[in-house]
Design an enzyme around this catalytic site. Sequence first.
Site, PDB file in Angstrom:
ATOM      1  N   ASN A   1       0.860  -1.173   0.000  1.00  0.00           N
ATOM      2  CA  ASN A   1       0.000   0.000   0.000  1.00  0.00           C
ATOM      3  C   ASN A   1       0.895   1.222   0.000  1.00  0.00           C
ATOM      4  O   ASN A   1       1.712   1.391   0.891  1.00  0.00           O
ATOM      5  CB  ASN A   1      -0.902  -0.001   1.245  1.00  0.00           C
ATOM      6  CG  ASN A   1      -1.661   1.311   1.450  1.00  0.00           C
ATOM      7  OD1 ASN A   1      -1.972   1.672   2.574  1.00  0.00           O
ATOM      8  ND2 ASN A   1      -1.949   2.033   0.396  1.00  0.00           N
ATOM      9  N   GLY A   2       0.743   2.056  -1.015  1.00  0.00           N
ATOM     10  CA  GLY A   2       1.576   3.256  -1.081  1.00  0.00           C
ATOM     11  C   GLY A   2       2.026   3.490  -2.504  1.00  0.00           C
ATOM     12  O   GLY A   2       1.430   2.971  -3.450  1.00  0.00           O
TER      13      GLY A   2
ATOM     14  N   TYR B   1     -10.570  11.303   5.261  1.00  0.00           N
ATOM     15  CA  TYR B   1     -11.417  10.549   4.337  1.00  0.00           C
ATOM     16  C   TYR B   1     -11.112   9.061   4.271  1.00  0.00           C
ATOM     17  O   TYR B   1     -12.027   8.243   4.261  1.00  0.00           O
ATOM     18  CB  TYR B   1     -11.271  11.147   2.927  1.00  0.00           C
ATOM     19  CG  TYR B   1     -11.952  10.333   1.851  1.00  0.00           C
ATOM     20  CD1 TYR B   1     -13.323  10.441   1.655  1.00  0.00           C
ATOM     21  CD2 TYR B   1     -11.236   9.454   1.042  1.00  0.00           C
ATOM     22  CE1 TYR B   1     -13.957   9.690   0.674  1.00  0.00           C
ATOM     23  CE2 TYR B   1     -11.870   8.701   0.060  1.00  0.00           C
ATOM     24  CZ  TYR B   1     -13.225   8.825  -0.119  1.00  0.00           C
ATOM     25  OH  TYR B   1     -13.848   8.087  -1.075  1.00  0.00           O
TER      26      TYR B   1
HETATM   27  P1  AMP Z   1     -14.984  15.433  -6.630  1.00  0.00           P
HETATM   28  O1  AMP Z   1     -16.358  15.118  -7.073  1.00  0.00           O
HETATM   29  O2  AMP Z   1     -13.958  15.132  -7.686  1.00  0.00           O
HETATM   30  O3  AMP Z   1     -14.824  16.835  -6.087  1.00  0.00           O
HETATM   31  O4  AMP Z   1     -14.618  14.430  -5.448  1.00  0.00           O
HETATM   32  C1  AMP Z   1     -14.977  14.729  -4.136  1.00  0.00           C
HETATM   33  C2  AMP Z   1     -15.599  13.532  -3.489  1.00  0.00           C
HETATM   34  O5  AMP Z   1     -14.785  12.375  -3.677  1.00  0.00           O
HETATM   35  C3  AMP Z   1     -15.747  13.752  -2.000  1.00  0.00           C
HETATM   36  O6  AMP Z   1     -17.120  13.561  -1.690  1.00  0.00           O
HETATM   37  C4  AMP Z   1     -14.872  12.721  -1.337  1.00  0.00           C
HETATM   38  O7  AMP Z   1     -15.612  12.017  -0.363  1.00  0.00           O
HETATM   39  C5  AMP Z   1     -14.440  11.777  -2.444  1.00  0.00           C
HETATM   40  N1  AMP Z   1     -12.962  11.571  -2.485  1.00  0.00           N
HETATM   41  C6  AMP Z   1     -11.998  12.408  -2.107  1.00  0.00           C
HETATM   42  N2  AMP Z   1     -10.777  11.870  -2.325  1.00  0.00           N
HETATM   43  C7  AMP Z   1     -10.979  10.652  -2.861  1.00  0.00           C
HETATM   44  C8  AMP Z   1     -10.126   9.604  -3.301  1.00  0.00           C
HETATM   45  N3  AMP Z   1      -8.804   9.698  -3.246  1.00  0.00           N
HETATM   46  N4  AMP Z   1     -10.697   8.491  -3.785  1.00  0.00           N
HETATM   47  C9  AMP Z   1     -12.025   8.373  -3.870  1.00  0.00           C
HETATM   48  N5  AMP Z   1     -12.885   9.331  -3.472  1.00  0.00           N
HETATM   49  C10 AMP Z   1     -12.383  10.465  -2.980  1.00  0.00           C
END
Ligand code: AMP
Length: 505
Positions: free
Chosen positions: A134-135, A279
């Site tokens: 993981n990483g 998150y």
């Molecule tokens: P966006 O629609 O591109 O602005 O993505 C924001 C949403 O994606 C937020 O509701 C977060 O909960 C989720 N999110 C943020 N970072 C990640 C990530 N690395 N992988 C998957 N979901 C993400």
Amino acid sequence: MTKALAPLQDDMFRACLRDDSSDDGDDEMHEECGVFGIWNHSDAAAVTALGLHSLQHRGQEAAGIVSYDGQHFHSHRGLGLVGDNFSDARVIASLAGTRAVGHNRYATTGDTVLRNVQPLYADFEFGGFAVAHNGNLTNATAIRRALVRRGCLFQSTTDSEVFIHLIAISLYSTVADRLIDALKQVIGAYSLIALSNDALMGVRDPLGVRPLILGRVAHADGSVAWVLASETCALDIVGADFVRDVEPGEIIIINDQGVHSIRPFSRVPARFCVFEYIYFSRPDSVAEGMPVYAARKRIGAELARESGVPADVIVPVPDSGVPAAMGYASESGIPFELGIIRNHYVGRTFIEPTERVRHLGVKLKHSANAPILAGKRVILVDDSIVRGTTSKKIVEMVRNAGAAEVHMRVSSPPTTHSCFYGIDTPERGKLLAATHSVEDMAALIGADSLAFISIDGLYRALNKGDRNPGRPQYCDACFTGEYPIPLPDMAENDPRQLSLLSESR
Ligand code: AMP
């Protein structure tokens, strides 16, 4: 696709190489993953499948388990969820042995092919070796190029495969020494679990960016099974007790003689990934001694203190926004309501490969609970804005449900920089906050107001006081542009991007 891997007959990789049907030619990897390993358990494979199931949020594109029965290694790896691949009792039965290692993989570029699915496995002169990572390694391209020049034949496009080759060519004799030799050559963020004929090993990079924990199951006969996993939620599901976090820069070796700790690196101040709290980790996990759920609630409360606004109702963007919204509500005294309902049978919006489908994904995933929203001044709480796709659709949906005002509050600072340490984020140009001011973002997502928690507020909520600019305790590169681990591949491949990164700090 379960196979006994006899020495020098590693036909798993050959089978995988044939499975290129879904490869769209884009081999760039962005991974965030979950890892799990167990030593001395009569149901090692079944327990590993359970552990991976509870780590499913860390990777939904592929899952794999390699087990060892004292004579042979057995492997099963497949695309899809843990349940898709490990629900069949015959598959679990074929993964014989009392030791196992497993991996959940997350990749967003649509390039998931079986040959990249972990654990990776190889036969060496000293025996078999399986590794789950993981990483992300930031010098993997340079190492790979050098290894290919030396004649190493790579079987996958994942950065983790450099571990296999570095271990293979190491001149040291023991597996542990070869592993240390390999680790000293790589740069990046890594939590690894490896399984050899004699040992289960767990490693965290010197800064401890990604999580890894040690647990144990006490058997009725007084013996002990040892567990290594990305998060504590994977211990709960298998009835294991938490022992401790693997420390940054530590190698844990578990063998028939017990648990041993090696520290091959000189100690440096740790920089755990702050986004794990915001998150990525599951809210019922405890990371670095801090319950993630409580941390998220405190972040929400801090956000309310920093950017309160008069409103009638606090509505989380489910599920990830829920604990922060609860903290926001209790701090502000405004009622918390489930004004948006999430359909749990849709994957994360992020994994949708195109912008068009991603938009659709948001609609599939969330719907408005209109009676809660109609005529109200609504504060929406989400954990992050990345591309802005989710927020834009949600704000529109809440307005269409009759909300009088829609204020967006975000429990992370603006995501202005890409992560190169294992959290999937799009390239910098696609990060809304990299190219827009907060006011412009508010206009773009259609909110009456928009506010993010400040970086100091985030540190305060995590009980660290204000962020110490000289010595921050977390990796917060996605919010600050300060990358604590060098990025040599990028310096070589994309020097312009690197200079943009440092200019923008
Ligand atoms: P966006 O629609 O591109 O602005 O993505 C924001 C949403 O994606 C937020 O509701 C977060 O909960 C989720 N999110 C943020 N970072 C990640 C990530 N690395 N992988 C998957 N979901 C993400």
